[in-house]
Design a protein around this motif. Sequence first.
Motif, PDB file in Angstrom:
ATOM      1  N   UNK A 252       0.844  -1.195   0.000  1.00 27.93           N
ATOM      2  CA  UNK A 252       0.000   0.000   0.000  1.00 27.93           C
ATOM      3  C   UNK A 252       0.882   1.249   0.000  1.00 27.93           C
ATOM      4  N   UNK A 253       0.665   2.108  -0.978  1.00 25.89           N
ATOM      5  CA  UNK A 253       1.471   3.320  -1.144  1.00 25.89           C
ATOM      6  C   UNK A 253       0.635   4.550  -0.776  1.00 25.89           C
ATOM      7  N   UNK A 254       1.016   5.298   0.253  1.00 31.39           N
ATOM      8  CA  UNK A 254       0.304   6.536   0.568  1.00 31.39           C
ATOM      9  C   UNK A 254       0.638   7.631  -0.442  1.00 31.39           C
ATOM     10  N   UNK A 255      -0.372   8.387  -0.817  1.00 29.63           N
ATOM     11  CA  UNK A 255      -0.182   9.497  -1.754  1.00 29.63           C
ATOM     12  C   UNK A 255      -0.445  10.823  -1.046  1.00 29.63           C
ATOM     13  N   UNK A 256       0.351  11.845  -1.379  1.00 29.26           N
ATOM     14  CA  UNK A 256       0.189  13.164  -0.777  1.00 29.26           C
ATOM     15  C   UNK A 256      -0.064  14.211  -1.853  1.00 29.26           C
ATOM     16  N   UNK A 257      -0.708  15.299  -1.437  1.00 29.35           N
ATOM     17  CA  UNK A 257      -1.069  16.392  -2.349  1.00 29.35           C
ATOM     18  C   UNK A 257      -0.560  17.716  -1.772  1.00 29.35           C
TER      19      UNK A 257
ATOM     20  N   UNK B  28       7.440   4.177   1.350  1.00 27.48           N
ATOM     21  CA  UNK B  28       7.388   4.862   0.061  1.00 27.48           C
ATOM     22  C   UNK B  28       6.257   5.873   0.077  1.00 27.48           C
ATOM     23  N   UNK B  29       6.438   6.983  -0.629  1.00 25.89           N
ATOM     24  CA  UNK B  29       5.384   7.984  -0.745  1.00 25.89           C
ATOM     25  C   UNK B  29       5.267   8.415  -2.206  1.00 25.89           C
ATOM     26  N   UNK B  30       4.029   8.635  -2.634  1.00 26.79           N
ATOM     27  CA  UNK B  30       3.766   9.077  -4.001  1.00 26.79           C
ATOM     28  C   UNK B  30       3.240  10.505  -3.962  1.00 26.79           C
TER      29      UNK B  30
ATOM     30  N   UNK C  30      11.309   6.319   0.114  1.00 31.40           N
ATOM     31  CA  UNK C  30      11.535   6.442  -1.323  1.00 31.40           C
ATOM     32  C   UNK C  30      10.343   7.195  -1.899  1.00 31.40           C
ATOM     33  N   UNK C  31      10.504   7.762  -3.088  1.00 34.18           N
ATOM     34  CA  UNK C  31       9.469   8.658  -3.610  1.00 34.18           C
ATOM     35  C   UNK C  31       9.194   8.381  -5.078  1.00 34.18           C
ATOM     36  N   UNK C  32       7.940   8.532  -5.441  1.00 30.06           N
ATOM     37  CA  UNK C  32       7.528   8.443  -6.842  1.00 30.06           C
ATOM     38  C   UNK C  32       6.580   9.596  -7.140  1.00 30.06           C
ATOM     39  N   UNK C  33       6.311   9.777  -8.418  1.00 28.31           N
ATOM     40  CA  UNK C  33       5.460  10.878  -8.884  1.00 28.31           C
ATOM     41  C   UNK C  33       4.323  10.300  -9.713  1.00 28.31           C
TER      42      UNK C  33
END
Length: 308
Positions: free
Chosen positions: A60-65, A86-88, A128-131
């Motif tokens: 499960x990847x948490x996403x932020x805005x 990880x964060x997206x 770690x980070x993704x877009x």
Amino acid sequence: MEIHFAPLQGHTDNAHRIAHFQEIGNIDFYYTPYYSTDNYTKMSLGKPIPPLPEELFRITVPQILPGNLTELKLLIPFIQKMNASHVNINLGCPYPMATNKGRGAALIQKPDLVTAFVRYISDYSDLTVSIKTRIGMKNDAEIFPLLEKLSGENIQFVIIHPRNAAQLYKGQINYAAFQKCKELFPNLDLIYNGDITSPEEFRRLKQMFPAQGKWMIGRGLLANPFLAKEIKTGEKLPANEQFKRLLAYSFRLIDEIEADSNDTGHAFNRVKTQFIYLAESFPNPKKTFKSIKKSKSMEEIRFILNHV
């Protein structure tokens, strides 16, 4: 083949992820709907995400805005409290409620700020980070300066929906732009996202991008929870068996929503929202959704599903 389940506010919540994972699966990564500082007080006082099965938690990847560094600096500690690895970052939300605050797709026009986000996360956390992004606000070429900046940063991957924000979720997908992104930035791990609604559509896209191995699916999976399995195996369950599993999934989803809700009225509305898409999997989608929309109780919804 790697399939990522795209986040959608009001649909892919905790209860939905548990139900889908336990009853159907075949997803490599699930994403949370985005967290923003608009509900920061509530987030900081409560538990970020209720307990998940360990295997589901790991994928499960948490996403932020965030809209600026100040917001990012508030959100990252919150994500760390989840024990996430990880964060997206959402650069894809096209709606004015986000873009007018400099969030979502508005960030595509600010490559330096996005780069600052990535560097801050790398410097001050173990995440770690993704877009996740679109190809622009109004101009489909806005993606290229952004990827140019990101190509030198510590990015796990970039998910690209090849529409601009002005299109919302309608209009022609710019497949050529996605292909150009792949050609210009071979060092970036790019994931395709957009309008994968059936195995047939997936096969068409796979022919266009034969080397593409990672895909994100959103509304297609909400309307057909078995879509990832059908894509991965190339097979569809016999109609009777699939319908039996669809009912099991639907009832599990209702149970999880009830367990996750503060009151019955809240749970009832959340279940109705799920069937905006899920009704498409039933034999008579319009009739099923209309009946559920008119229903007055959770018991009535269960009755409707048992007598479809």
